[in-house]
Structures are given as structure tokens and as C-alpha cells.
Design a protein around this motif. Structure first.
Motif, PDB file in Angstrom:
ATOM      1  N   SER A 164       3.328  17.284   3.747  1.00 41.98           N
ATOM      2  CA  SER A 164       4.541  16.844   3.694  1.00 41.98           C
ATOM      3  C   SER A 164       5.028  15.499   3.692  1.00 41.98           C
ATOM      4  O   SER A 164       4.071  14.691   4.400  1.00 41.98           O
ATOM      5  CB  SER A 164       5.655  17.936   4.674  1.00 41.98           C
ATOM      6  N   ASP A 165       6.129  15.129   3.461  1.00 44.71           N
ATOM      7  CA  ASP A 165       6.328  13.612   3.560  1.00 44.71           C
ATOM      8  C   ASP A 165       6.382  13.139   4.738  1.00 44.71           C
ATOM      9  O   ASP A 165       5.733  11.916   5.379  1.00 44.71           O
ATOM     10  CB  ASP A 165       7.774  13.174   2.889  1.00 44.71           C
ATOM     11  N   ILE A 166       6.773  13.776   5.921  1.00 39.06           N
ATOM     12  CA  ILE A 166       6.764  13.625   7.307  1.00 39.06           C
ATOM     13  C   ILE A 166       5.344  13.365   7.847  1.00 39.06           C
ATOM     14  O   ILE A 166       4.893  12.511   8.646  1.00 39.06           O
ATOM     15  CB  ILE A 166       7.597  14.435   8.246  1.00 39.06           C
ATOM     16  N   LEU A 167       4.450  14.172   7.365  1.00 36.07           N
ATOM     17  CA  LEU A 167       2.963  14.168   7.923  1.00 36.07           C
ATOM     18  C   LEU A 167       2.325  12.888   7.061  1.00 36.07           C
ATOM     19  O   LEU A 167       1.702  12.406   7.836  1.00 36.07           O
ATOM     20  CB  LEU A 167       2.356  15.355   7.731  1.00 36.07           C
ATOM     21  N   PHE A 168       2.710  12.707   5.795  1.00 37.10           N
ATOM     22  CA  PHE A 168       2.049  11.674   5.204  1.00 37.10           C
ATOM     23  C   PHE A 168       2.461  10.392   5.970  1.00 37.10           C
ATOM     24  O   PHE A 168       1.830   9.439   6.073  1.00 37.10           O
ATOM     25  CB  PHE A 168       2.670  11.745   3.761  1.00 37.10           C
ATOM     26  N   HIS A 169       3.933  10.300   6.076  1.00 35.70           N
ATOM     27  CA  HIS A 169       4.316   9.249   7.022  1.00 35.70           C
ATOM     28  C   HIS A 169       3.735   8.866   8.255  1.00 35.70           C
ATOM     29  O   HIS A 169       3.263   7.781   8.657  1.00 35.70           O
ATOM     30  CB  HIS A 169       5.913   9.319   7.266  1.00 35.70           C
ATOM     31  N   SER A 170       3.216   9.880   8.909  1.00 33.33           N
ATOM     32  CA  SER A 170       2.705   9.826  10.309  1.00 33.33           C
ATOM     33  C   SER A 170       1.226   9.486  10.237  1.00 33.33           C
ATOM     34  O   SER A 170       0.746   8.378  10.805  1.00 33.33           O
ATOM     35  CB  SER A 170       2.597  11.245  10.819  1.00 33.33           C
ATOM     36  N   GLU A 172      -5.413  13.789  13.386  1.00 37.02           N
ATOM     37  CA  GLU A 172      -4.280  14.194  12.889  1.00 37.02           C
ATOM     38  C   GLU A 172      -4.599  15.055  11.338  1.00 37.02           C
ATOM     39  O   GLU A 172      -4.123  16.033  10.894  1.00 37.02           O
ATOM     40  CB  GLU A 172      -3.384  13.235  12.312  1.00 37.02           C
ATOM     41  N   SER A 211      10.257   4.966   6.077  1.00 33.16           N
ATOM     42  CA  SER A 211       9.225   4.455   6.408  1.00 33.16           C
ATOM     43  C   SER A 211       8.868   2.794   5.693  1.00 33.16           C
ATOM     44  O   SER A 211       8.621   2.079   6.439  1.00 33.16           O
ATOM     45  CB  SER A 211       8.084   5.217   5.931  1.00 33.16           C
ATOM     46  N   ASN A 242       0.137   7.890   7.530  1.00 32.10           N
ATOM     47  CA  ASN A 242       0.175   6.343   6.969  1.00 32.10           C
ATOM     48  C   ASN A 242       0.470   5.365   7.999  1.00 32.10           C
ATOM     49  O   ASN A 242      -0.091   4.191   8.040  1.00 32.10           O
ATOM     50  CB  ASN A 242       1.335   6.523   6.174  1.00 32.10           C
ATOM     51  N   ARG A 284       1.894  24.917  14.712  1.00 32.48           N
ATOM     52  CA  ARG A 284       2.472  24.504  13.275  1.00 32.48           C
ATOM     53  C   ARG A 284       2.104  25.550  12.190  1.00 32.48           C
ATOM     54  O   ARG A 284       3.241  25.758  11.171  1.00 32.48           O
ATOM     55  CB  ARG A 284       2.301  23.061  12.871  1.00 32.48           C
ATOM     56  N   ASN A 311       2.509  15.169  18.400  1.00 37.11           N
ATOM     57  CA  ASN A 311       1.095  14.346  17.987  1.00 37.11           C
ATOM     58  C   ASN A 311       1.167  13.232  18.675  1.00 37.11           C
ATOM     59  O   ASN A 311       0.277  12.638  18.762  1.00 37.11           O
ATOM     60  CB  ASN A 311       1.090  14.540  16.586  1.00 37.11           C
ATOM     61  N   THR A 321      -4.072  18.849  10.415  1.00 38.70           N
ATOM     62  CA  THR A 321      -2.796  19.218   9.443  1.00 38.70           C
ATOM     63  C   THR A 321      -3.806  19.542   8.207  1.00 38.70           C
ATOM     64  O   THR A 321      -3.026  20.162   7.369  1.00 38.70           O
ATOM     65  CB  THR A 321      -2.047  17.904   8.921  1.00 38.70           C
ATOM     66  N   ILE A 359      12.630   9.899   4.213  1.00 36.14           N
ATOM     67  CA  ILE A 359      11.919   9.761   5.170  1.00 36.14           C
ATOM     68  C   ILE A 359      10.775   8.751   4.525  1.00 36.14           C
ATOM     69  O   ILE A 359      10.392   7.831   5.416  1.00 36.14           O
ATOM     70  CB  ILE A 359      10.789  11.031   5.450  1.00 36.14           C
ATOM     71  N   LEU A 360      10.535   8.775   3.324  1.00 35.47           N
ATOM     72  CA  LEU A 360       9.620   7.606   2.758  1.00 35.47           C
ATOM     73  C   LEU A 360      10.315   6.344   2.458  1.00 35.47           C
ATOM     74  O   LEU A 360       9.835   5.255   2.983  1.00 35.47           O
ATOM     75  CB  LEU A 360       9.106   7.965   1.498  1.00 35.47           C
ATOM     76  N   PHE A 398       6.033  18.593  15.448  1.00 34.16           N
ATOM     77  CA  PHE A 398       4.503  18.611  15.304  1.00 34.16           C
ATOM     78  C   PHE A 398       4.389  17.162  15.433  1.00 34.16           C
ATOM     79  O   PHE A 398       3.459  16.712  16.397  1.00 34.16           O
ATOM     80  CB  PHE A 398       3.876  19.104  14.200  1.00 34.16           C
ATOM     81  N   HIS A 399       4.950  16.412  14.647  1.00 31.36           N
ATOM     82  CA  HIS A 399       4.667  14.877  14.444  1.00 31.36           C
ATOM     83  C   HIS A 399       5.055  14.228  15.991  1.00 31.36           C
ATOM     84  O   HIS A 399       4.366  13.272  16.391  1.00 31.36           O
ATOM     85  CB  HIS A 399       5.579  14.138  13.483  1.00 31.36           C
ATOM     86  N   ASP A 414       7.281  20.204  11.025  1.00 32.25           N
ATOM     87  CA  ASP A 414       6.555  19.084  11.055  1.00 32.25           C
ATOM     88  C   ASP A 414       7.107  18.078  11.751  1.00 32.25           C
ATOM     89  O   ASP A 414       6.246  17.403  12.217  1.00 32.25           O
ATOM     90  CB  ASP A 414       6.365  18.871   9.539  1.00 32.25           C
ATOM     91  N   SER A 437      11.865  10.207  -1.191  1.00 29.14           N
ATOM     92  CA  SER A 437      12.748  10.999  -0.245  1.00 29.14           C
ATOM     93  C   SER A 437      13.246  10.139   0.995  1.00 29.14           C
ATOM     94  O   SER A 437      12.808   9.039   1.060  1.00 29.14           O
ATOM     95  CB  SER A 437      11.834  12.071   0.477  1.00 29.14           C
ATOM     96  N   ARG A 481      -0.846  14.487  -0.772  1.00 33.22           N
ATOM     97  CA  ARG A 481       0.828  14.658  -0.574  1.00 33.22           C
ATOM     98  C   ARG A 481       1.384  14.985  -1.965  1.00 33.22           C
ATOM     99  O   ARG A 481       2.237  16.042  -2.248  1.00 33.22           O
ATOM    100  CB  ARG A 481       1.501  13.122  -0.234  1.00 33.22           C
ATOM    101  N   ARG A 502       0.769  -1.117  -0.085  1.00 37.33           N
ATOM    102  CA  ARG A 502      -0.175   0.037   0.209  1.00 37.33           C
ATOM    103  C   ARG A 502       0.801   1.222   0.117  1.00 37.33           C
ATOM    104  O   ARG A 502       0.700   2.020  -0.780  1.00 37.33           O
ATOM    105  CB  ARG A 502      -0.728   0.034   1.195  1.00 37.33           C
TER     106      ARG A 502
END
Lengths: 304, 304, 304, 304, 304
Positions: E177-183, E99, A183, E185, D171, D185, E103, A179-180, D181-182, D178, A177, E171, A98
Motif C-alpha cells: 500500500s502507499d503507506i507501507l511504501f512510504h515507510s 519491514e 511524503s 522509502n 496486520r 513499526n 510486509t 500520502i505520497l 502497523f506503520h 497499515d 495519492s 507498489r 528518487r
């Protein structure tokens, strides 16, 4: 694994398939014959001053029940943990795909990645069951990858390295990136947890002495039981002796099956069906075809 | 560790090696001799008004069984946790190297890093077994590193610091971004969890009083047992007394072996084989040679 | 904590120090004297129609054994969890310092940070044992910090805030990126988990009613036992009665020691030695001197 | 919660307050009276051919003890989990505030945030105890916030949303990156875990049938016990019958108290004191005044 | 699920609804009738030399109690784990929406996302109960989404993919951002854990042999019990035999209900009510209307 047939409670007394009865029938028959011999020989050996009462066997019976309960617990925990690890593989496989689909939706090699993931599940299953792997894995891996995998001490671990490379190439390209990548890499680590967990269960049995001590005490207990029962029960000795022996020996035998949950016996895990479900789910998530048919239990309610 | 030989169930009654029988045979022999003495002396001491019945020993037997069950559980939990910690070391070692290879594929010092990782496993093993380490570690570490390690209060912790430095240099060089350094550093933290977990198991035994209380009650129970059995069983006393004593004493002795899972006894963990597997896997992942041969059980099914 | 002396199995029957024997000797002596009184008075009170048999005590004995087993489990779980929390403190302390050294290798105030970390361990230990803290903490903290700490409701939590400030200053300076600050901050959160976990164990005992119910039933059971045993065993009553009482009372007394694992009794945790080990490890990791000597057990095998 | 008074072991036999004795005294009295009735009526009903022996009750007693032990375990697990969840709330609250203070040290609205945090703990406590909340929450929340909270299906969840908004505003302002914030959170997610965990324990009892089956078997067992004891013990029947009944009924009653750990009974959790400790800690961390006084147990050692 | 009615302890002896009495009444009646037959036939079959004593059944009773206790534990663990998984779904659902709202506060399609989340809970519930899903899911999903979902091997997994797409679009747009998408996810991964955990419990029963062995021994034990009791108890045999049988059979039957916690029986989980609570909470968090009414137990205290 036996898929439970939901029979009537009375009918369950006579079920043969799926219980451990087939396995222990010799031992119960021997116990029955011994009981009859004891009834016949009672007048003779009691003249020799040999006598037994049930009270000491009551102490022994309680102790064995407590210790068998402990061993059953330990063996069942292995079975449950093994099943949970395969559940985690399902979770990690779906989550990884996913995330990859969401972050690299246009990647032309997605189907390759799906096939490597499916190969991991099959490879782990066949490693645990000590089955030859090349033929099956060749359906999912490229020739070059297959060579690396089958040469490795831990083939499934090599497949993880291949998945990591697939992702690392995309990170180096700038498609992912850091960070991804981090993950997605965590999902590979989850699979590494499953792999080493299964290896641990397969390679480290419950301390052998537990098995020995309980086998011995259970068998000696069952052998001496008719002698202790005969003075109270006389003609009824064989029936009660076999019933008590059945209770103890069957739980001992079941614990032994559960101790190695990756085998092919009646009460072991149905790894074939789990791999089949992972394969169907991953292919459907990527809308790949053809999707294999879902495995169903055979006519003995057995799912391998 | 004894690798289970899968003998026939009847043959298992006579297995000597790998059970705790060797260890407790003196105690069982003493019990047998005492039982014979009790039979002989029965006419004499019963004239003194000394008499025993089995009923109070039934209460005691149940209580001891419950408490032994509890202690076995506690000792077995330590054994299982110790094995799981070493499984986590396998997971962290593979995952760390996979991440390093994926993110620093061209690094010329990768083989050095692999050797430091292998050194960590051997160092932890030899620390737990209180073995001298310099000779073995010298095969994997540079002279300067070795000096720091062997001088430390916790040598394995020093090796973790070395691994951290190896990564920190690459972060300072700009080869590793902060997020990837953070990710790799988490694998070092996983190893730190394994290290401190093993230290905890090795340094904090099960409260000594449990051992004492159960030893005492088990031995006193077995000593008084023949006196209680003799009036019911007479000539059969030695056999039943030894069987009951065997059940209790062997489980007590096994619990004692499992309590310290890092030792070298029959039922302890095979740390040599696990370190060997880690070494093979890491070298193969980096395609380094030569790879050591896989350790196999000896002719007594023993794997150290 | 008693460091196990590895005595011969026979010698262990006579060990006094470290078992709970010292604590329960009065109760066992009273039981012995009562048994003698019962033997003497038996002819008198049996004429009053007062008679006891062992059968009801058998039911009671089993029930008490099961419930004592449950309580021992609950108390031992607290002991194990307390030890694990201190193991996690060791892990978090080492990991935090390793990460700080790797990411801020040149920081001139590293030794200060090491001392604040050591102060946290000592502060937690002295809080749990309700000992005065100022003198010890003054060795590790600046005067200003010490004031804040000793005034706080939870001194150890205040030290965590100081550590967080130390890191926050470096983040504000630009020495630490947000991601690395986040990573280091997670180690402080781990310490916060240890702190609140220890507070929970110290402040929330096992429900008091469990203790009461079991104390009562165990004592009443032991008091009535001689009456029930005397008709079967006569002169042997005191010995069997004391043996059974010992089994039950000693496990009850041990559970009570383990229930509060942070105390100073024989079977409590050796927090002094754990703090000492943390101090040595952290100082050595930073190559600071002088390093304190390692604590060893005293001549009674006792480690506080 | 009863704070343990550390009375002498002998005195504990007579403690009334804090045990479940008050609750089950009627049932024990009835058992005592029934026993006397049985003694009186024995000659009459034995002429009717009605007779009882203890042996079947021995089987039943063991079974009930095993099942009661299981139920006690299940109920105690809920109690322990509930306490751990509140410990996690303490951890998350402190960690969240520490992180906020470290990353936003100059924020003028920090005291508001502290008050919202405190409101969460009180709101959760009052929700679990089904108490009216408006008056208490008004001390910590603004009028607008209070409206939203009291209208919600899950008020505590709404407070989490408020905390999230407080952070999200910063934020959006660029005060929080971010990644930070993460991180903050994640602390809110920890609180969400506590909230839903407590709701689960409060809303999902142990399957009602367990309670019913054990109540029934325990009461029927205790009712039939005097009939079975009387032929052996005669005049002693009431004392032994009440002692055995006390053992079984008191553990059954205690399990019932522990099953719902958020109540106000003697052996329930002291949520007031935990909320008080969270409030003191958070206010002191922010150097806010006035700080409320620490709650102490009342003269019956009771802490609500 | 039965919501506990808090009846008086005496009244609970006669409660019918919600206990397993309805289910096992036939078996208890058969036992009663058999007991009467045994009383009647006793003079006849004892002339044939058939005799039974209670002592062997005492050994068997203890063993069955220990093993039933083990099986109850295993079944209850499944029930508890199933409930915890649904609690985690509640946690993940709330945290994900909080979240997202924090965001992406201005997103016009938030209500759509809320509806997809609600659909996930209902879909999981109906999958576990093998109910048709299209009608219900059509209320929450668009036509296109619904098609994909109902065609899938694991419909709930497909909904997770839809949620991931919703986030991935944002995204790609640069809103996340990638970090928030990661969170965010990671919250989807939490739901994936719940999904696969529930599938595991639903598809992998406790090894069938446990059920068979215990059913058999329990029924054979209860059938032979009257023969063993009759010589001691005579006219009282039916009452004591039914009481003992009730204890064993009812716990066996309850374990069977708990083994499959997702069913619709009295002691199964109230998934309808949990889904209802998730729906209310999510709608209220987004201030959407209308909010459905809260589900309450019916007049038999039953919540489905």
C-alpha cells in the motif's frame, strides 16, 4: 576551499598559498620592525623609568588564547553547519528525485522537474554569494517561471513553490495519492530547512563585539609584546615576537574567513563544486544528457 | 544587531559604536584612576609591610579566563539557539503557506490565513520584548480574533489555535483529507516548538549565581591588579592594568548582553528585521499587495 | 530559581541571597583563619625546613581550573537539558490539546481530558521532587484513575496510559480516523520522552568519582594555598587566599546545585511555576474557568 | 554505578569506596616513595650537574591538563550517550506497549508480547556485558523463539524480528490497519537505533592512541615531577608531588572507566537496575503479576 | 582501528604498535639531536649575545595547547560522526529488511533484495577508500544492475535507486500500500543521509589553514625549545625537550589521522569489519546461507 596537497611535514612550514599568511604578512612585518625599533630605543626609554616584564603578558596571553579558542569554535561551527546544510540539500535533492521517479516513472515532464531542482541549488548558491542569477537560471527554468523567481524577495523560496505546484498538479490529477504527496512534500520542507539555514548564517554574523574585542586585545598584545620580551631576549626579540604574533593573529584571521563560509576566500566552502555534483547526480539518475564535466581543483589546489 | 561594517583591521581598534566600550567605560576609567593612585601611594603603603606579587594573580587570571570562557559559551549558545528558533519560524511559515497553497489553491480566504501567519510572528516578537500588541495585531487579525488573542496568557499560542481552527473547518468541509490535515498540523506543531523555545529562553536565565560569582571575581581581580603590577611596571601600570581589565570586563559585559538575546541592545537579535522578512516572503508567495519595504540598517550599522 | 534582580554592577559584589555564598561561608571563614594562623606560625615552621613556593600551585591551579570547567559544563548541561525537557512538555501539552480540540471540537468530555493533561505535569513534578501526590492529583483525576496512578511504579507513565485510553475509545467509536489517532498518539510519545528524560536525569548522577576527585583537589589546594602565598604576600595572605578559594569553591558548589536541577535550592528549576503556566494555558485554550493566578517570584526574587 | 551518599563536604576527602583511589593507590605510593628517594639522592646527583627547574613542567602541565580535559570530555560523552540510549529504550518500550494496548486492547497474547519486550532489554544488557543469555531469556521466550535468538550473530536484533512478526500477523489478520502497523513499526525502529548505538559504543573504543599518548605523558610527567619540585620544596616534595599526581592520574583513570560504560566497575552504568525498571513498568502497564521487586543500592551505595 | 589490548598501565609506556610513535619518531630524533647540539654550542653562541628564557615559550605553549585542543576536538568530531553514520547504516539496513520481511513475507525475490542491500554497504566503503569496486559488487548484483552502478558518478546512490525500483514494482503490483511504501522509502532516505554524510566528510577536510598554522607553530616551538631549556636544565635538556615535543607532536599527528577517518591507518575506522557485520546480520535475518565468518583483529590488534 583548498584541497589538501599532502606535502611533507617539513615542507608545510614554507607553504604560502592557502594559508592566511598572505593576508597577515603586513601585520607581521610591522611587528618585526617594531621589535627592531624597541631593541634600538631600549637604552633611551629605560632611562625614563619605562620598564616592562613578561609576567603580566603571561596572564593576558592565557586569557586571549582561551577567548580566541572560543571564537574559533564559534566560527568553525558556522562553517561546519553551512557545509552540513549543503549536504542536506544533496540528500533532499537525490531523495526527492528518487521518490518522484519511483512513484511517477512514466511522467513525460520528469526532465523539467530535474531542471527545476538543479535551478534551486544554483539559485541558493548565487543568492548567498550575491551574484546575478538570471543568466544561469535561464538555462534551467521556463521563461514564465524565471520571471516569478527573479522578482521574488527570496528567489530560491519561489523555486520551492514551483516544485510544490508541479507535484500539486499531479495530486489534483489523481496520479499521486495524498500520502505520497505528503511524503514528497516533506522533501521540499527539507529544502526549505536548508534555504532558511543558509540565509540565517549569511545574515546573522557572530556578534560584532566579539570580533572587536578580540581584534583589539590581540593587536595591543602584539604591539606591547616586543617591549616585554626585549629585556630577556634582546637580539632574539624580533623572531620570538613574530612567532607569538603569528600564532595569535593567524588564528584570528582564519576565524574571520570561516565566519562567512559562503564567500570566495581560500578557506570558504566550494559551493560551485557542490552544485556541480548535485547537477551531475540528478541528471544521471534520470539518465538525461549531456552531463557536465566534474569540477576539479586548479593548480593552487583551489576549488571554488 | 550590528551589521558588520568591514573596516580596516587597524581602524577597528578605535571603533566605539557597537562594541561594549560605551557600557564599560566608567569601570575602565575607575581602573585607570586607581592605578595612578597606587603608583602615588606605593612608597607609603609598602612601609606598612603591604606587598603584592603577580604570581597569585596569574593563578587567578587563568581560572577566571577558563570560567569566563565557559560562561561566554553558555550565553552565546542561548543567542545561537534563539536565532535558530526564529529561523525555524521562517521555515515553518513558508512551508505551511506552500502546503496550504498547493492543497487549497482556490480557497477565497487564503489572504486571511496569510495575515494570521504574519500576526503570529509579530505577536511572538512583541511578547518577547514585552511591548504592547493590540495596535500592531489589529492590522492583521479580525476584531473577534484580536479579542481572544490579547486576553490570553500566551497570545501567540492563541493565534496557533486560530490557525488550527482555520484548517479544521476545511477538514470538516471535506476539502482537506485527514492525511493532509495531519501534515499541515505538523507545521503548526513546529511553530509551537518555536514559541515554547523562545519563552524558555526569555523566562529561564542562566543560573544567577554564575553571573554573581564571575562579576565578583572579575571586579575584585581588576581592583587588586594595579597593586600587583606596580612593583614590576611602575609608570606603565595604568596602561597594562586597563588593557587586562578591558579583556576581562568587556567579555563579561558582552556575555551579559547575549544572555538575553531578545532585548534591544547593540548585540541582540534583530527581530524587527526577521518579522519584516517573514511578512514580505509570505505576502509575495500569495502574490498579495502591498508588500512592505525591506528594513535596512541605520547609519550606525544597527538593525533592530 | 532566582529571577535576576538587575542590580548595579557594583552592588552585585555585596549580594548575599541567591549566590552560593551562604552555603560556602564556613569554608571561606576556615580558610581565612588558617591564613592568619600561617602568618603567625611562619617564623616557627620555616625553622623546621618546611617551605613552600607558589610555582607548583600554579600547575595545580591550572589543572583544577580546566577540570572544574569540564565539570561545570557537565552539570550545566544537565540543568539545560532538564529545562528543555520541561519546555517540550509545554509544547506537547499545547499541541495535543490543540489537535484534540480541532479534531473533536464537540466532545463533551474535553474538560476531563484537559484535567488529565494537567495532572500529568503535576505528577511528573512531584515525582521528581519526591513529594506526596495523592492530594494534588485528586483535584484533577477521577477516583478510579487516581487509584491506578498512585499504585504504579511510575505514576506519570500510568497517566499517559489513561490519556491513550481516552483517545482509543474515540477511535473505536469511529470519531477519530487511524491517521488522526496516530498523530495524537505521537504527542503522547513526546510526553513519554519528557518523562523518561527527567527520570534519567534524576536517577543517574554525574559519576560520583568526578565529584570526589574535584572536591578533594579543590579543598587540599585551598588548604595548602596560604602556606604558598605567605612568603610573597605576608599580611595580605588572608585576602588573596580567600579570593582564590572563593573562585574555586563557589564554582564547585554551584556545579553541585545544578547537577540535580529538580531540587528546591536557589539555582534549581522553578517547576512549580512551569506547572502553573501549563495549567493556565491549557484551561484558557479550552475556555475553562476558574484559571489559577500566575505565580510570581517572592521578595527574595525566588521562584520555586 | 555509585548512588551518591551526600556526605559532608569535609568527610568526602576521606571516602575510599566509589572513587578511583583503590585503583590508583599503587601508582601514588610509588610516586611518594620516588619523592623520598629524590630528597635523599639530591646532594649526590646535583654534583653530577643534573638539575631540574619547575618552569618546563609548568608548560607540560598546562598542555596535559588541556588534553586530559579533552579526553575526559570524549569519554564522558560516551557515558552520557550510553545512558541516553537506555533511556530511549525505556521510552520506546513504554510507548510500544501503550500503543499496542490502545489499538489491540482485547488481544489474548498481550502478555506474550510484554515478555518478548522484556527479553529484548535483558538480551541487550547481557550482550553488552558479554554474559551467557540462555538461562535468563528462557524465562521470557518460547522454546522456538529462544533457539532462533541464541543462534543469531546479534541476538537482540533477532528479538526485534520476532516482535515485528507478532505485529505483522495481526496486520495480515486485519486487526491492524497499515497506518497503525506503520506507527508500531516505528517504535521497533527506535529500538533498533538503541541496539546499534550500544553496539557502536561497545565495539568502537576511543582511538587507542589517545589513551597511549596521555598515559605516557601523564606517567612521565609524574615521574619527573619530584626532581623538579625538590629544589623548591625539599621536605614537602612528597606531599605536593602526590597531590599533583593524584589530580592527573585519577582523572586519567576515571576517563578509562567511563570510556566503557557497559562494564561492571564502580562508575559504570547500572544496566541491571534499568532492566529491572523496564520489567516492572511493562508488567504493571499490562496489569500482569507477579511484578519483581525494585532493585536498591547495596551497602556500598553500589547499583549494578 | 586498533582493538585495545588492555595491557598493564606500566607496560603501555613502551607500546609501539598502534600509537603514532612510528610516524613521528624521525621528528623526535631530530629534536633529540638538536638538543645535544644546543648543549655543545651554548658557550659559543651565548658569547654572541644570543639568549633565550623560558617565559615567552610558556605563553606560546599555553596558546598552542589551547589551539591543539580545539583542533583535536574538530578532528575527533569527524571521526565520531563518521562512525555514527556507519551505525545508522546498520540501523537502516536491519530496519529496512525487517519491514520488508514483515510486509512481504512470501516474496520470492527477497534474497535478491538482501544482496542489493549488502552491495550498498560494500560500495559505500570502497567509494570512500577509493578502491576498485566491480569485482566485489559482481558478487551481489545482477549484470545489468552492475553496469548502471559502476557507470554512475555516485555508485552507491545508483544502488539506492535500484532498491527504490524494487519496492516501486511491488507498489505498482498492489502488494504494498502507499503507506507501507512510504515507510520503506523512509529507510532508503536514511541510507541517503548516510551516503551524503560520508561523502561530505571525505570531500571537505578541516580548513587547510588550521593544519598549516598548527604544524608551523608546533614545529617552530619544538625547534626553539632546546635553546630555551638549556640554561635551566643543561644536560637534562634533551630528555625534557623530547618529552614536551612528544606531547605536542603526537597529538598533532593523531589529529591528522582522525581527520580522515575512512583511511587505512592505525586509528581509522574498521569499515571492513562493519560491512562484514552488516552482511552477516542481513543474511541471518533472511536465513540465507552461507554466512561469511566474522572478521577478527590480527595479531597486532588491528581491524581494518
Amino acid at each position: 576551499m583548498i584541497v589538501r596537497p599532502h606535502q611533507h611535514w617539513l615542507a608545510q612550514i614554507f607553504v604560502w598559498h592557502g594559508s592566511v599568511l598572505a593576508k597577515i604578512s603586513t601585520r607581521l612585518l610591522l611587528n618585526f620592525l617594531l621589535s627592531i625599533a624597541v631593541i634600538v630605543m631600549l637604552p633611551w626609554y629605560s632611562t625614563l623609568g619605562i620598564r616592562f616584564t613578561l609576567a603580566p603578558f603571561s596572564i593576558l596571553g592565557v586569557a586571549i588564547a582561551v577567548f580566541l579558542g572560543f571564537r574559533n569554535n564559534a566560527c568553525y561551527s558556522r562553517y561546519v553547519e553551512a557545509r552540513q546544510l549543503w549536504g542536506q540539500l544533496m540528500i533532499a535533492s537525490r531523495s526527492l528525485l528518487r521518490e518522484v521517479k519511483n512513484t511517477l516513472p512514466e511522467d513525460p515532464a520528469l526532465s523539467d522537474f530535474v531542471r527545476i531542482q538543479i535551478a534551486f541549488a544554483h539559485c541558493l548558491r548565487m543568492t548567498l554569494r550575491r551574484q546575478p542569477q538570471s543568466a544561469t537560471l535561464a538555462r534551467y527554468l521556463s521563461e514564465a517561471d524565471l520571471q516569478q523567481v527573479v522578482m521574488a524577495h527570496s528567489p530560491a523560496n519561489r523555486i520551492l513553490l514551483l516544485m510544490g505546484n508541479w507535484l500539486a498538479v499531479r495530486r489534483a490529477d489523481g496520479q499521486l495519492s495524498d500520502i505520497l504527496f505528503h511524503s514528497l512534500n516533506n522533501r521540499l520542507n527539507d529544502m526549505s530547512v536548508v534555504l532558511a539555514g543558509c540565509e540565517r548564517i549569511a545574515n546573522t554574523p557572530i556578534p560584532f563585539a566579539y570580533t572587536l574585542i578580540l581584534h583589539r586585545t590581540v593587536y595591543l598584545f602584539c604591539i606591547m609584546l616586543p617591549f616585554a620580551l626585549v629585556s630577556d631576549l634582546h637580539y632574539m626579540t624580533p623572531f620570538v615576537s613574530v612567532l607569538i604574533s603569528y600564532t595569535f593573529i593567524s588564528l584570528d584571521a582564519l576565524a574571520e574567513e570561516l565566519e562567512e563560509p559562503f564567500g570566495m576566500e581560500n578557506n570558504d566552502l566550494s559551493l560551485d563544486a557542490i552544485c556541480n555534483a548535485i547537477e551531475i547526480d540528478l541528471l544521471q539518475m534520470n539518465d538525461d544528457t549531456p552531463v557536465p564535466a566534474k569540477m576539479m581543483p586548479d593548480k593552487y589546489y583551489q576549488l571554488t
